[in-house]
Motif scaffolding. Structure first.
Motif, short mmCIF file in Angstrom:
data_model
loop_
_atom_site.label_atom_id
_atom_site.label_comp_id
_atom_site.label_asym_id
_atom_site.label_seq_id
_atom_site.Cartn_x
_atom_site.Cartn_y
_atom_site.Cartn_z
N GLY A 49 0.82 -1.21 0.00
CA GLY A 49 0.00 0.00 0.00
C GLY A 49 0.85 1.26 0.00
O GLY A 49 0.57 2.22 -0.73
N ILE A 50 1.91 1.24 0.79
CA ILE A 50 2.83 2.37 0.84
C ILE A 50 3.58 2.51 -0.48
O ILE A 50 3.71 3.60 -1.04
CB ILE A 50 3.82 2.18 2.01
N LEU A 51 4.10 1.40 -0.98
CA LEU A 51 4.86 1.43 -2.24
C LEU A 51 4.01 1.92 -3.40
O LEU A 51 4.50 2.65 -4.27
CB LEU A 51 5.39 0.03 -2.55
N ALA A 52 2.75 1.53 -3.45
CA ALA A 52 1.88 1.93 -4.55
C ALA A 52 1.68 3.44 -4.56
O ALA A 52 1.69 4.07 -5.64
CB ALA A 52 0.54 1.21 -4.45
N TYR A 90 12.08 -2.11 -7.89
CA TYR A 90 11.00 -2.51 -8.79
C TYR A 90 11.06 -4.01 -9.08
O TYR A 90 10.05 -4.70 -9.08
CB TYR A 90 11.06 -1.72 -10.09
N SER A 91 12.27 -4.53 -9.32
CA SER A 91 12.41 -5.95 -9.62
C SER A 91 12.05 -6.82 -8.42
O SER A 91 11.44 -7.87 -8.57
CB SER A 91 13.84 -6.26 -10.08
N MET A 92 12.46 -6.38 -7.23
CA MET A 92 12.11 -7.15 -6.03
C MET A 92 10.60 -7.22 -5.85
O MET A 92 10.06 -8.26 -5.49
CB MET A 92 12.78 -6.54 -4.80
N VAL A 93 9.93 -6.11 -6.09
CA VAL A 93 8.48 -6.07 -5.92
C VAL A 93 7.78 -6.87 -7.02
O VAL A 93 6.86 -7.65 -6.76
CB VAL A 93 7.97 -4.62 -5.93
N ILE A 135 10.56 -12.79 -2.37
CA ILE A 135 10.85 -11.68 -1.46
C ILE A 135 9.53 -11.01 -1.09
O ILE A 135 8.77 -10.61 -1.97
CB ILE A 135 11.80 -10.66 -2.11
N GLY A 136 9.25 -10.91 0.18
CA GLY A 136 8.02 -10.27 0.62
C GLY A 136 8.02 -8.78 0.30
O GLY A 136 9.07 -8.15 0.17
N TYR A 137 6.83 -8.20 0.20
CA TYR A 137 6.72 -6.77 -0.11
C TYR A 137 7.46 -5.91 0.92
O TYR A 137 8.08 -4.91 0.57
CB TYR A 137 5.25 -6.35 -0.14
N HIS A 138 7.38 -6.30 2.18
CA HIS A 138 8.02 -5.47 3.22
C HIS A 138 9.53 -5.48 3.07
O HIS A 138 10.19 -4.44 3.16
CB HIS A 138 7.62 -5.96 4.61
#
Length: 464
Positions: A360-363, A401-404, A410-413
């Motif tokens: 939510g924060i990243l978006a 961006y690639s991690m997400v 890899i978790g979003y956090h």
């Protein structure tokens, strides 16, 4: 847990239909109730985004349900962003420096329809359309429904209820209205909204602009994006202030104002949208909001997931992917704790909540990156360096961006935490002249790795 448990899912959208399919595959008796008509026979797209970006996290869940290849058949790969400046010049920015990493434009309706068709194959799964949930009694686990075709109301009692009924979830509403437990809830809207338009296909059914990219017209306070469709058209989305700013949806109230705005800010796009005034007037303006709440469950009886638990704005292309990942995470916990819904729901929230908050924060952050930063020279230098690092060190370097987007393990956090540190390291060193795009890439890699770890250590010390 008993395979004879009467399981009800509220909502047959993307999350609900995938959850139903997976539970049916596990042998549970499942009934799904959907307020809208069957989208396979009725057009219900009005007011909802027509196409979405499907990436690795979403494919992970589709693979689990055995429908990954069916989804890929209706996808259009997009290897990166293609930016359009105000003079009509364009430049590209790939999503990854590794080969074979791209996101996919996919029709919401086509994907949802495919999942529903797969779900229909199971005798232990029944989908009820035109049946809207109006309330949930948490004491008795009874749901009141209304048939939208007759206005008839009726009650259904379940052993387990899943709320996959989107941002306006009735099950979530019951959590705070019935006051059975301490429930935290927030819904934050951006001051911007969105409206969808269309670039039609050519007379030969071909795309008028490259279908290999997500197109962006970044303009600071607002932006336009376009995603390709299989029929040769593009779905175009304008993100603009609702009432604030020099230009806003409220003030664009005539054909002259609309065309003047597009001619000034998006002239090359305007030339491709022949019915812009009509579409602008008839297509709804949608809100952009983020939902956070806790807890997601009540006893071992109910659970909300997907947008019902954590709706996000669309700027990382992860809303659908996050909802699909919810299903995959829940499925893995069911596998470990079969026999105890209470433990499953508690474990699911413990495992998933931090990641849901992070996306939510990243978006929201990515909105400002897309509209403000992608055309910034130092940002473009950063992306060139990241592409080179991923190309030269594909196993050791992943951009945020690639991690997400491309790393489902890899978790979003974790992606947010590590990615922010990398971004800060690269931007600081570019600003201070410590690195440049002309430097030896191995030297850059070593410096970025060292500086990133120093930033992460500082954050750990500070308790961030």
């Amino acid at each position: 847990m008993n395979k004879k448990d009467n399981i009800i899912i509220i909502g047959a959208g993307l999350c609900g239909s995938l959850l139903a399919l997976r539970l049916a595959q596990r042998g549970f008796n499942v009934n799904v109730y959907e307020g809208r008509p069957d989208l396979r026979t009725t057009d219900i797209s009005a007011g909802r985004s027509i196409n979405l970006a499907l990436s690795d996290r979403g494919f992970r869940a589709l693979r689990l349900a055995g429908v990954e290849e069916k989804a890929r058949e209706i996808c259009i790969p997009m290897v990166g962003r293609l930016m359009h400046d105000i003079e009509g010049n364009t430049f590209t920015s790939n999503y990854s420096g590794r080969n074979g990493e791209y996101i996919n434009s996919i029709s919401r309706g086509d994907l949802n329809g495919m999942l529903l068709t797969e779900a229909d194959k199971f005798d232990n799964l029944t989908i009820h359309f035109n049946t809207r949930c109006t309330s949930v009694d948490l004491d008795t686990n009874t749901i009141t429904f209304k048939r939208t075709t007759t206005d008839e109301s009726f009650d259904v009692t379940a052993d387990v209820i899943f709320g996959a009924d989107g941002a306006g979830s009735e099950l979530r509403k019951s959590y705070y209205l019935e006051r059975k437990f301490l429930f935290s809830y927030s819904q934050n809207f951006l001051s911007h909204g969105y409206k969808e338009l269309e670039i039609p296909a050519t007379s030969n059914g071909e795309h008028q602009i490259s279908k290999d990219y997500l197109h962006i017209w970044p303009r600071g306070e607002y932006m336009l994006i376009a995603l390709p469709n299989l029929d040769g058209s593009f779905t175009v989305t304008l993100f603009l202030g609702l009432e604030e700013g020099k230009y806003n949806f409220k003030d664009l109230d005539s054909e002259e104002k609309i065309k003047a705005f597009f001619q000034e800010q998006f002239a090359d796009a305007l030339a491709l949208i022949p019915n812009i005034a009509e579409e602008f007037a008839n297509n709804p303006t949608g809100p952009l909001g983020t939902i956070k709440c806790s807890p997601w469950y009540y006893k071992g009886q109910t659970l909300i997931l997907g947008d019902a638990a954590h709706a996000v704005v669309p700027f990382y292309g992860q809303g659908m992917n996050a909802s699909f990942e919810d299903v995959a995470v829940l499925d893995s916990i069911i596998q470990k704790h079969e026999g105890d819904w209470d433990t499953i729901f508690k474990t699911y929230q413990k495992v998933r909540k931090a990641d849901a908050d992070a996306i939510g924060i990243l978006a929201e952050e990515n909105y400002y990156e897309m509209r403000d930063h992608v055309a910034n020279p130092i940002f473009q230098q950063k992306r060139k360096i990241e592409m080179a690092l991923e190309s030269q060190f594909p196993e050791d370097y992943f951009s945020k961006y690639s991690m997400v987007t491309f790393n489902e393990h890899i978790g979003y956090h974790e992606a947010m935490t590590s990615g922010r540190a990398q971004d800060k390291a690269i931007l600081n060193m570019l600003h201070d002249g410590i690195i440049s795009v002309e430097d030896d890439i191995k030297d850059i890699f070593d410096k970025v790795k060292t500086e990133t770890e120093a930033i992460l250590q500082d954050d750990r010390v500070a308790g961030l």
